[in-house]
Design a protein around this motif. Structure first.
Motif: not given
Length: 185
Positions: A97, A101, A164, A167-171
């Motif tokens: 992050e 990313w 991650a 998606h540019r997401s930590r999910r």
């Protein structure tokens, strides 16, 4: 090698790692490494007479050691395997992050680009992954399935990093951390 030479060498390795993570082996040229490191052109072949492959191989191994050291620090503060792996995923997520990313796994882009036809770089990537498996296996001592679990956990971490980043997401990292916790409980 004097201090100035060692500093130049380290700058070249750091710049290579940074560029390889973002652009892969084929998306990174020596001119980019020279520009990013601020090193004189002749320094590349002075410190890495094997050229780009030697530079990349040593950069991959250095990145592997840095991650191993982070895992060792986490192992000291996280006594249980599930918490340890969760800490590794948080560390990697923070790194990803904070880099916008771009910084997923410091080995994956090189492995994907070169493992099929560049034996020295395949070996460097394989050695790093094997050392990470060993670090995970050490946290799973006493379990009959420690070898398989170490490989499974590393594969889950690598897949989560890829998702991650995409998606540019930590999910994906958070989901994998929860599922590894269940797997290890």
């Amino acid at each position: 090698m004097g201090q100035k030479g060692a500093e130049t060498r380290d700058r070249l390795l750091d710049a290579t790692q940074e560029l390889m993570e973002g652009g892969g082996y084929f998306g990174t040229g020596l001119n980019q490494v020279i520009a990013a490191s601020g090193a004189p052109r002749g320094s590349v072949y002075f410190h890495f007479p094997g050229g780009k492959d030697q530079l990349v191989g040593e950069s991959v191994r250095q990145a592997g050691r840095v991650m191993e050291e982070a895992m060792e620090r986490l192992a000291e503060s996280e006594p249980r395997a599930g918490e340890f792996v969760g800490g590794v995923l948080r560390h990697l997520g923070d790194r990803l992050e904070e880099s916008g990313w771009r910084k997923g796994c410091p080995v994956a882009s090189v492995a994907l680009d070169t493992a099929a036809d560049n034996d020295p770089l395949q070996e460097a990537c394989s050695d790093v992954y094997a050392s990470w498996e060993a670090a995970l296996r050490a946290r799973l001592e006493g379990r009959a399935d420690a070898d398989d679990l170490a490989v499974t956990i590393l594969a889950l971490i690598e897949g989560a990093l890829l998702l991650a980043r995409a998606h540019r997401s930590r999910r994906p990292l958070d989901s994998v951390a929860r599922q590894i916790g269940v797997l290890l409980s």
